[in-house]
Enzyme design. Structure first.
Site, PDB file in Angstrom:
ATOM      1  N   ASN A 135       2.047  -5.243  -3.153  1.00  0.00           N
ATOM      2  CA  ASN A 135       0.637  -5.523  -2.857  1.00  0.00           C
ATOM      3  C   ASN A 135      -0.108  -4.218  -2.580  1.00  0.00           C
ATOM      4  O   ASN A 135       0.377  -3.363  -1.842  1.00  0.00           O
ATOM      5  CB  ASN A 135       0.589  -6.416  -1.603  1.00  0.00           C
ATOM      6  CG  ASN A 135      -0.772  -6.991  -1.312  1.00  0.00           C
ATOM      7  OD1 ASN A 135      -1.397  -7.597  -2.186  1.00  0.00           O
ATOM      8  ND2 ASN A 135      -1.254  -6.821  -0.081  1.00  0.00           N
TER       9      ASN A 135
ATOM     10  N   GLU B  20      -6.324 -10.596  -1.335  1.00  0.00           N
ATOM     11  CA  GLU B  20      -7.171 -10.353  -0.149  1.00  0.00           C
ATOM     12  C   GLU B  20      -8.635 -10.282  -0.547  1.00  0.00           C
ATOM     13  O   GLU B  20      -9.398  -9.442  -0.048  1.00  0.00           O
ATOM     14  CB  GLU B  20      -6.744  -9.046   0.549  1.00  0.00           C
ATOM     15  CG  GLU B  20      -5.281  -9.013   0.945  1.00  0.00           C
ATOM     16  CD  GLU B  20      -4.861  -7.751   1.681  1.00  0.00           C
ATOM     17  OE1 GLU B  20      -5.746  -6.996   2.133  1.00  0.00           O
ATOM     18  OE2 GLU B  20      -3.657  -7.518   1.793  1.00  0.00           O
TER      19      GLU B  20
ATOM     20  N   ASP C 250     -12.384 -10.168  -1.018  1.00  0.00           N
ATOM     21  CA  ASP C 250     -13.690 -10.271  -0.374  1.00  0.00           C
ATOM     22  C   ASP C 250     -14.652  -9.381  -1.140  1.00  0.00           C
ATOM     23  O   ASP C 250     -14.243  -8.388  -1.744  1.00  0.00           O
ATOM     24  CB  ASP C 250     -13.671  -9.959   1.134  1.00  0.00           C
ATOM     25  CG  ASP C 250     -12.933  -8.698   1.523  1.00  0.00           C
ATOM     26  OD1 ASP C 250     -12.813  -7.780   0.686  1.00  0.00           O
ATOM     27  OD2 ASP C 250     -12.477  -8.611   2.679  1.00  0.00           O
TER      28      ASP C 250
ATOM     29  N   GLU D 250       0.803  -1.237   0.000  1.00  0.00           N
ATOM     30  CA  GLU D 250       0.000   0.000   0.000  1.00  0.00           C
ATOM     31  C   GLU D 250       0.831   1.281   0.000  1.00  0.00           C
ATOM     32  O   GLU D 250       0.592   2.188   0.789  1.00  0.00           O
ATOM     33  CB  GLU D 250      -0.954  -0.020   1.212  1.00  0.00           C
ATOM     34  CG  GLU D 250      -1.870  -1.221   1.185  1.00  0.00           C
ATOM     35  CD  GLU D 250      -2.748  -1.363   2.430  1.00  0.00           C
ATOM     36  OE1 GLU D 250      -2.616  -0.549   3.354  1.00  0.00           O
ATOM     37  OE2 GLU D 250      -3.575  -2.288   2.455  1.00  0.00           O
TER      38      GLU D 250
ATOM     39  N   HIS E  79     -10.551  -5.904  -2.507  1.00  0.00           N
ATOM     40  CA  HIS E  79     -11.647  -5.763  -1.539  1.00  0.00           C
ATOM     41  C   HIS E  79     -12.781  -5.015  -2.253  1.00  0.00           C
ATOM     42  O   HIS E  79     -12.680  -3.810  -2.473  1.00  0.00           O
ATOM     43  CB  HIS E  79     -11.194  -4.947  -0.322  1.00  0.00           C
ATOM     44  CG  HIS E  79     -10.110  -5.604   0.484  1.00  0.00           C
ATOM     45  ND1 HIS E  79     -10.332  -6.741   1.234  1.00  0.00           N
ATOM     46  CD2 HIS E  79      -8.808  -5.292   0.658  1.00  0.00           C
ATOM     47  CE1 HIS E  79      -9.211  -7.090   1.843  1.00  0.00           C
ATOM     48  NE2 HIS E  79      -8.272  -6.233   1.508  1.00  0.00           N
TER      49      HIS E  79
HETATM   50  O1  G2I Z   1      -7.826  -3.720   6.197  1.00  0.00           O
HETATM   51  C1  G2I Z   1      -7.981  -4.878   5.433  1.00  0.00           C
HETATM   52  C2  G2I Z   1      -6.665  -5.325   4.862  1.00  0.00           C
HETATM   53  C3  G2I Z   1      -6.176  -4.297   3.843  1.00  0.00           C
HETATM   54  N1  G2I Z   1      -4.917  -4.735   3.247  1.00  0.00           N
HETATM   55  C4  G2I Z   1      -3.852  -5.069   4.169  1.00  0.00           C
HETATM   56  C5  G2I Z   1      -4.339  -6.054   5.227  1.00  0.00           C
HETATM   57  O2  G2I Z   1      -3.306  -6.294   6.163  1.00  0.00           O
HETATM   58  C6  G2I Z   1      -5.566  -5.549   5.918  1.00  0.00           C
HETATM   59  O3  G2I Z   1      -5.950  -6.531   6.885  1.00  0.00           O
HETATM   60  C7  G2I Z   1      -6.504  -6.022   8.080  1.00  0.00           C
HETATM   61  C8  G2I Z   1      -6.875  -7.168   8.987  1.00  0.00           C
HETATM   62  O4  G2I Z   1      -7.874  -7.923   8.363  1.00  0.00           O
HETATM   63  C9  G2I Z   1      -7.385  -6.623  10.319  1.00  0.00           C
HETATM   64  O5  G2I Z   1      -7.560  -7.693  11.234  1.00  0.00           O
HETATM   65  O6  G2I Z   1      -5.525  -5.213   8.687  1.00  0.00           O
HETATM   66  C10 G2I Z   1      -6.016  -4.585   9.870  1.00  0.00           C
HETATM   67  C11 G2I Z   1      -4.941  -3.662  10.381  1.00  0.00           C
HETATM   68  O7  G2I Z   1      -3.699  -4.334  10.512  1.00  0.00           O
HETATM   69  C12 G2I Z   1      -6.397  -5.646  10.908  1.00  0.00           C
HETATM   70  O8  G2I Z   1      -7.000  -5.014  11.992  1.00  0.00           O
HETATM   71  C13 G2I Z   1      -6.346  -5.128  13.211  1.00  0.00           C
HETATM   72  C14 G2I Z   1      -6.941  -4.117  14.143  1.00  0.00           C
HETATM   73  O9  G2I Z   1      -6.706  -2.810  13.600  1.00  0.00           O
HETATM   74  C15 G2I Z   1      -6.276  -4.184  15.440  1.00  0.00           C
HETATM   75  O10 G2I Z   1      -6.888  -3.308  16.344  1.00  0.00           O
HETATM   76  C16 G2I Z   1      -6.312  -5.611  15.965  1.00  0.00           C
HETATM   77  O11 G2I Z   1      -5.584  -5.722  17.158  1.00  0.00           O
HETATM   78  O12 G2I Z   1      -6.478  -6.410  13.729  1.00  0.00           O
HETATM   79  C17 G2I Z   1      -5.759  -6.550  14.925  1.00  0.00           C
HETATM   80  C18 G2I Z   1      -5.791  -8.019  15.344  1.00  0.00           C
HETATM   81  O13 G2I Z   1      -7.110  -8.443  15.484  1.00  0.00           O
END
Ligand code: G2I
Length: 466
Positions: free
Chosen positions: A205, A271, A273, A163, A242
């Site tokens: 990515n 990714e 969805d 990103e 997404h």
């Molecule tokens: O935002 C969707 C995706 C966009 N592209 C990069 C990916 O890495 C991203 O994935 C999401 C995860 O699905 C989430 O699960 O990235 C977020 C940020 O890293 C993730 O959210 C985080 C929350 O912000 C945190 O508060 C939490 O502690 O997930 C963490 C673990 O549950």
């Protein structure tokens, strides 16, 4: 709600008239093809591809979750566990506990692992958020080197950089502390990853790069083309994909996939969805799968979670299984597209052995006779290694070729060089121009670089024209 299993499309069928019939076999039809695969991973594998899911370590104790994971998928991406804040919570203290759990769960069941992600403006630990300049550049390169080294041989493809481009119409890089270390931070990350794990595929990515007409898509395309033309080690592009009403599946998605592939890189849907439900959602999933199957170098799809309730966008019910683990219409659409699709076969590729880009930007005008040159070096040092960037500047006449010599301090060993042919890897070493950077107009400059173990202090390059 429980749904019936997908009906095999073709199978060997023995139709017998009735239970009581003695010799009344009225038909026996041998189909020409084997039974259709009944899981996403098996079906994708028949098409030379993988079908993966983002996995969370804290769900590996949920048997409903692991039952679907183990049955359906042959690739895994840790959803958060390989991010910078997870793997290097304190500078130079690495924690791989949760990432290792996912890797071992996957590999012990024959699934491959995609690594996500090494360098990103987001999910940085506090210590990194507070850094800038050469200290941050070195810390980032050290992170890339340490993490790829830890997972060497276990991760087949890395999202090296995530990103890095801005949304909207600018086509510019996203502002971040990493971007402010210099525009070459992305290529530096790729070189460090290649040096540490030469066998992993290295991907860029991003999201909102699905519509071919969008400025962001074009900007990423131009970067990948530039990297390929200059020999920056990149093997693949990840389209996160997404999709929802604000960012819908574009009708030119297949064009985007094939245009990236034509640059000589693999394309992976990383990714996926799609918010929605029922037939509409199923049809969009089908389109995405068919688009990937139509592009030889689209070699895999990962959905960003397993059940709707596992999704970062749970309220949009964007995944293939409902919260109870039942297969949704979207699942059936994906499986049937994988089974019935008539794909172009992805060619086998190895990292670094990808086809050349379609254009050759270096100028071809033959320059006049050569003259002198000078060289300067800048070093990004971290504990145990460094990257040196050497600038070659032509004197009062155009250069037609150059050689730079320097002596490395004791204990320093070069592991990787770019934009130059190298002779030697320790002590006195020299570099000569490659085909596209030997011609340098009077007063102009070109750069090459190398990565080494050890310390890069006191480097004094000398340049001669040739
Ligand atoms: O935002 C969707 C995706 C966009 N592209 C990069 C990916 O890495 C991203 O994935 C999401 C995860 O699905 C989430 O699960 O990235 C977020 C940020 O890293 C993730 O959210 C985080 C929350 O912000 C945190 O508060 C939490 O502690 O997930 C963490 C673990 O549950």
């Amino acid at each position: 709600m429980s749904r019936p299993k997908a009906r095999p499309v073709k199978r060997i069928a023995f139709a017998v008239a009735g239970a009581g019939a003695i010799a009344a076999c009225v038909s026996m039809v041998l189909a020409t093809s084997a039974t259709a695969a009944t899981t996403l991973g098996a079906s994708a594998a028949e098409k030379g591809r993988y079908f993966g899911a983002a996995v969370a370590a804290n769900k590996l104790s949920d048997t409903a979750y692991t039952t679907i994971l183990n049955r359906e998928f042959n690739s895994v991406t840790p959803e958060n566990e390989m991010k910078i804040d997870a793997t290097e919570p304190n500078q130079n203290q690495f924690n791989y506990t949760n990432a290792d759990r996912i890797v071992s769960h996957a590999r012990s069941r024959g699934m491959q692992v995609r690594g996500h992600t090494l360098a990103w403006h987001s999910q940085q630990p506090g210590w990194m958020q507070n850094m800038s300049g050469s200290a941050l550049r070195s810390a980032m390169l050290n992170h890339v080197t340490q993490v790829t080294t830890h997972f060497r041989g276990q991760v087949v493809a890395w999202d090296v950089v995530n990103e890095a481009f801005a949304d909207g119409s600018s086509g510019a890089r996203r502002d971040s502390n990493l971007q402010r270390t210099g525009n070459d931070w992305i290529e530096a990350a790729f070189r460090a990853a290649r040096a540490a794990d030469p066998n992993a595929k290295l991907c860029y990515n991003d999201y909102n790069t699905d519509d071919w007409t969008h400025a962001k898509t074009q900007a990423v395309y131009n970067m990948v083309r530039d990297f390929k033309s200059r020999g920056v080690p990149i093997d693949c592009v990840g389209l996160q994909s997404h999709f929802n009403s604000g960012s819908p599946y574009p009708s030119n998605y297949r064009t985007t996939l094939s245009n990236f592939a034509a640059l000589g890189v693999d394309v992976q849907i990383t990714e996926l969805d799609i918010e929605g439900s029922g037939t509409t959602q199923a049809n969009t999933y089908r389109n995405v799968v068919n688009d990937c199957l139509a592009v030889a170098r689209c070699n895999g799809i990962t959905v960003w979670g397993i059940r709707d309730t596992d999704s970062w966008r749970a309220s949009g019910t964007p995944l293939l299984f409902d919260g109870s683990g039942n297969k949704k219409p979207a699942y059936e659409a994906v499986l049937s597209a994988l089974n019935t699709g008539n794909p172009t076969t992805p060619p086998p590729t190895t990292p670094g052995n990808t086809t050349p880009p379609p254009t050759t930007p270096p100028p071809t005008t033959p320059p006049p006779g050569g003259a002198g040159c000078s060289a300067t070096v800048s070093v990004n040092q971290w504990t145990g290694g460094f990257v040196a960037t050497v600038r070659v500047t032509a004197g009062s006449s155009t250069l037609t070729g150059w050689t730079v010599s320097l002596t490395l301090p004791g204990g320093a060993t070069i592991t990787n060089a770019w934009n130059a042919n190298r002779s030697g890897n320790s002590g006195a070493v020299s570099f000569t121009n490659v085909s596209y950077n030997g011609s340098v107009a009077a007063g102009q400059s070109t750069e090459f670089g190398f990565q080494a173990n050890g310390t890069g202090s006191g480097l004094t390059p000398t340049c001669t024209a040739r």
